[in-house]
Write a protein that holds these residues in place. Structure first.
Motif, PDB file in Angstrom:
ATOM      1  N   ILE A 143       0.841  -1.197   0.000  1.00  0.00           N
ATOM      2  CA  ILE A 143       0.000   0.000   0.000  1.00  0.00           C
ATOM      3  C   ILE A 143       0.877   1.248   0.000  1.00  0.00           C
ATOM      4  CG2 ILE A 143      -1.735   1.308   1.296  1.00  0.00           C
ATOM      5  CD1 ILE A 143      -2.704  -1.390   2.443  1.00  0.00           C
ATOM      6  N   ILE A 144       1.877   1.257   0.832  1.00  0.00           N
ATOM      7  CA  ILE A 144       2.770   2.409   0.962  1.00  0.00           C
ATOM      8  C   ILE A 144       3.892   2.370  -0.070  1.00  0.00           C
ATOM      9  CG2 ILE A 144       4.324   3.646   2.552  1.00  0.00           C
ATOM     10  CD1 ILE A 144       1.413   3.732   3.360  1.00  0.00           C
ATOM     11  N   GLN A 145       4.289   1.156  -0.485  1.00  0.00           N
ATOM     12  CA  GLN A 145       5.448   0.987  -1.363  1.00  0.00           C
ATOM     13  C   GLN A 145       5.082   0.227  -2.642  1.00  0.00           C
ATOM     14  OE1 GLN A 145       7.427  -0.991   2.032  1.00  0.00           O
ATOM     15  NE2 GLN A 145       9.174   0.330   1.609  1.00  0.00           N
ATOM     16  N   PHE A 216       8.438   9.916   3.891  1.00  0.00           N
ATOM     17  CA  PHE A 216       7.838   9.749   2.576  1.00  0.00           C
ATOM     18  C   PHE A 216       8.584  10.560   1.522  1.00  0.00           C
ATOM     19  CE2 PHE A 216       4.727   8.197   5.504  1.00  0.00           C
ATOM     20  CZ  PHE A 216       4.211   7.087   4.854  1.00  0.00           C
ATOM     21  N   GLY A 217       9.273  11.622   1.958  1.00  0.00           N
ATOM     22  CA  GLY A 217      10.171  12.312   1.044  1.00  0.00           C
ATOM     23  C   GLY A 217      11.341  11.429   0.663  1.00  0.00           C
ATOM     24  N   TYR A 218      11.819  10.660   1.624  1.00  0.00           N
ATOM     25  CA  TYR A 218      12.899   9.705   1.361  1.00  0.00           C
ATOM     26  C   TYR A 218      12.433   8.620   0.380  1.00  0.00           C
ATOM     27  CZ  TYR A 218      15.579   5.442   2.376  1.00  0.00           C
ATOM     28  OH  TYR A 218      16.283   4.277   2.267  1.00  0.00           O
ATOM     29  N   ALA A 248      17.478  -3.720   0.464  1.00  0.00           N
ATOM     30  CA  ALA A 248      17.092  -4.629  -0.615  1.00  0.00           C
ATOM     31  C   ALA A 248      15.625  -4.448  -0.977  1.00  0.00           C
ATOM     32  CB  ALA A 248      17.369  -6.085  -0.215  1.00  0.00           C
ATOM     33  N   ILE A 249      14.771  -4.297   0.034  1.00  0.00           N
ATOM     34  CA  ILE A 249      13.346  -4.058  -0.218  1.00  0.00           C
ATOM     35  C   ILE A 249      13.159  -2.764  -0.996  1.00  0.00           C
ATOM     36  CG2 ILE A 249      11.134  -3.490   0.875  1.00  0.00           C
ATOM     37  CD1 ILE A 249      11.935  -5.357   3.180  1.00  0.00           C
ATOM     38  N   GLU A 250      13.821  -1.706  -0.550  1.00  0.00           N
ATOM     39  CA  GLU A 250      13.621  -0.390  -1.168  1.00  0.00           C
ATOM     40  C   GLU A 250      14.137  -0.348  -2.601  1.00  0.00           C
ATOM     41  OE1 GLU A 250      13.725   2.146   3.008  1.00  0.00           O
ATOM     42  OE2 GLU A 250      15.538   2.025   1.777  1.00  0.00           O
TER      43      GLU A 250
END
Length: 324
Positions: A143-145, A216-218, A248-250
């Protein structure tokens, strides 16, 4: 169930992955409290207190008060605070015996301890004999990513590193390669999180951006980076062996592939290229020897099948249900 979560304004990303971004989707009544300003009356009507990596006397005193009030306490621990190296700015404070003792004494208040990695659990279990613990890996929140389109390599290969002053020695292990990339017209390299005056000394031609205090800016910065590869060099020590899978996720969310050293357990997953010699992997990357899109696809399938937050949260729900 009413749950109070102690938050840390200085570490929003770890709050997101370890506590706030997990419990917020579990259907409980959640209250968020800053440890610096929380009072006993903020906790009167809660059932469970969740504390992330508690250390220091203020945290110790608050958890002791929670215990006196009869609250159930879950500690979520996500760093090896006993094994920071001298190159880590936090080492001066964390290396004091009195500070270490607060970490150990806080364990004694816990009804259950959650760790982000197996290595952390193995290291700290002798400090809390008789108190149960569980490993819950960082999860991916769709949802967020949401996944970004995988960027094509049309002109330059783009590399990104993000981190803090805590990892200067790690990035220093491949500093010569970073500076070579900055000179290579077929590549772009950017680094997030190191102060500009230090970058001017160590990486004068590398694109730089200081840390974004907005979580969330990051996320937005990484997702808009159009990066192809994320650099995650780590020296092999007890602090780094316990590092979790956040980067790794990001990278997979942003459509990039992480390059990390072999031997770091949480990076032995799909979507990551592991190296023994960084120069060899870098040469293969520049020669386009890797099927990057296939690697991202495999990594994203792993996130969905194993690390999706609703799946990792099942362990948290079981822990909550079993608190006596």
């Amino acid at each position: 169930m009413k749950i109070a979560i102690f938050t840390n304004i200085n570490s929003p990303a770890t709050d997101f992955y370890r506590t706030v971004g997990c419990y917020a989707y579990m259907g409980h009544d959640i209250r968020y409290l800053a440890i610096e300003s929380a009072k006993w009356f903020d906790l009167m009507d809660v059932d469970v207190v969740v504390a992330k990596s508690p250390n220091g006397m203020a945290y110790f005193e608050m958890l002791r008060e929670c215990k006196r009030m009869g609250k159930k306490i879950i500690i979520d621990h996500d760093d090896n605070l006993h094994e920071t190296t001298r190159t880590n700015p936090a080492h001066v404070g964390l290396s004091h015996e009195a500070m270490r003792k607060t970490v150990e004494d806080c364990f004694g208040f816990a009804d259950h301890i959650i760790y982000s990695t197996d290595a952390l659990q193995k290291y700290y279990m002798p400090y809390h004999i008789g108190i149960d613990s569980t490993v819950v890996n960082n999860g991916w929140n769709p949802i967020i990513q949401p996944f970004m389109p995988v960027p094509k390599i049309e002109d330059k290969i783009r590399f990104i590193w993000r981190g803090s002053m805590h990892h200067l020695d790690d990035i220093g292990s491949i500093a010569s390669y970073i500076n070579e990339l900055a000179e290579d017209e077929s590549c772009d390299v950017a680094m997030l999180g190191i102060q500009d005056f230090i970058m001017a000394h160590l990486f004068p031609k590398v694109k730089t951006k200081e840390w974004n205090s907005s979580l969330f800016g990051y996320f937005e910065t990484l997702n808009n980076s159009q990066c192809h590869y994320g650099l995650f060099p780590l020296l092999k020590n007890d602090f780094n062996f316990a590092k979790s899978n956040i980067f790794a996720i990001e990278m997979l969310v942003a459509g990039g592939v992480t390059i990390a050293p072999k031997g770091i357990p949480e990076y032995n997953i799909p979507g990551v290229i592991k190296y023994e010699n960084f120069g060899d992997v870098l040469s293969a990357v520049k020669n386009k020897d890797f099927d990057r899109e296939a690697i991202v696809k495999d990594g994203r399938e792993y996130l969905n099948d194993v690390l999706r937050v609703d799946k990792t949260n099942k362990k948290r729900e079981l822990i909550l249900n079993n608190l006596n």
